[in-house]
Enzyme design. Structure first.
Site, short mmCIF file in Angstrom:
data_model
loop_
_atom_site.label_atom_id
_atom_site.label_comp_id
_atom_site.label_asym_id
_atom_site.label_seq_id
_atom_site.Cartn_x
_atom_site.Cartn_y
_atom_site.Cartn_z
N TYR A 1 0.81 -1.23 0.00
CA TYR A 1 0.00 0.00 0.00
C TYR A 1 0.84 1.27 0.00
CZ TYR A 1 -3.74 -3.23 1.10
OH TYR A 1 -4.63 -4.26 1.06
N HIS B 1 -4.54 6.32 -1.05
CA HIS B 1 -5.15 6.18 0.27
C HIS B 1 -4.16 6.46 1.40
CE1 HIS B 1 -9.11 5.36 1.61
NE2 HIS B 1 -9.04 4.08 1.85
N ASN C 1 -10.22 0.92 7.54
CA ASN C 1 -11.59 0.76 8.03
C ASN C 1 -11.70 0.59 9.54
OD1 ASN C 1 -12.08 0.87 5.32
ND2 ASN C 1 -12.89 -1.20 5.15
N ASP D 1 -6.72 11.27 2.69
CA ASP D 1 -6.96 11.47 1.28
C ASP D 1 -8.42 11.89 1.08
OD1 ASP D 1 -7.48 8.68 2.18
OD2 ASP D 1 -8.27 8.44 0.15
N ASN E 1 -14.19 5.65 4.93
CA ASN E 1 -14.34 4.62 5.96
C ASN E 1 -13.43 4.84 7.17
OD1 ASN E 1 -16.40 3.26 4.63
ND2 ASN E 1 -14.95 2.07 3.42
#
Length: 189
Positions: free
Chosen positions: A14, A19, A67, A92, A113
């Site tokens: 990631y 994100h 989340n 973001d 989220n």
């Protein structure tokens, strides 16, 4: 401010994704403040404590995945008795174009989220947010793939510019002069 939270997802896969703009922002702030983020199991994240004038400032990157960011934020806030209006969450923002950064307090969660989970765990939406624009893919069904990929070649320098410009107003935010920070950040030069 007592707590700066950068949102993102842990793991090499990631790194550099849209994100993870919040992680990037906090990493740069930590570098500026000569702080080192270290794993802290009780707060489910990477943390650094910085002494600013006569108070402590915490930097936090939840390692719970986006989340479940609220689990990390709530644990640190409960332990150190940090109030929601002493928190700034850097994240973001699909609704802002790359190159734009906006500061606001409270308001809607925009379907984010990470923000939803933080608001649920804190029991309020009344915390500061620094929104780093990443743009929108144009199709609601494409959002998940979009945020979990790196920005396009032409977007990356714009997102970097928004991060850099918003870091320049950090001294105002740190002093609690958020209205002045908003004015400076939102005014086109």
């Amino acid at each position: 401010m007592k707590l700066v939270v950068g949102l993102g997802n842990p793991g090499r896969e990631y790194a550099g994704t849209r994100h993870n703009a919040g992680f990037e922002w906090v990493d740069r702030l930590a570098h500026t403040l000569h702080a080192t983020l270290r794993p802290e199991a009780r707060f489910h994240g990477l943390c650094a404590q910085v002494r600013e004038k006569d108070s402590d400032l915490w930097l936090l990157e939840p390692q719970t995945f986006m989340n479940r960011s609220g689990q990390s934020v709530a644990a640190l806030c409960q332990f150190y008795k940090i109030l929601p209006d002493q928190i700034i969450v850097v994240h973001d923002e699909l609704d802002l174009l790359p190159g734009i950064a906006k500061l606001k307090k409270g308001g809607g969660l925009g379907g984010h989220n990470g923000l939803k989970d933080i608001a649920a765990k804190l029991g309020t939406q009344d915390f500061w947010r620094l929104r780093i624009g990443i743009g929108h893919p144009g199709d609601r069904n494409a959002v998940v793939g979009y945020v979990l990929h790196p920005p396009r070649k032409e977007e990356a320098p714009l997102i970097d510019e928004a991060i850099q410009k918003s870091l320049e107003v950090w001294p105002l935010i740190a002093q609690g002069a958020c209205e002045a920070a908003m004015l400076k950040l939102h005014t086109k030069a």
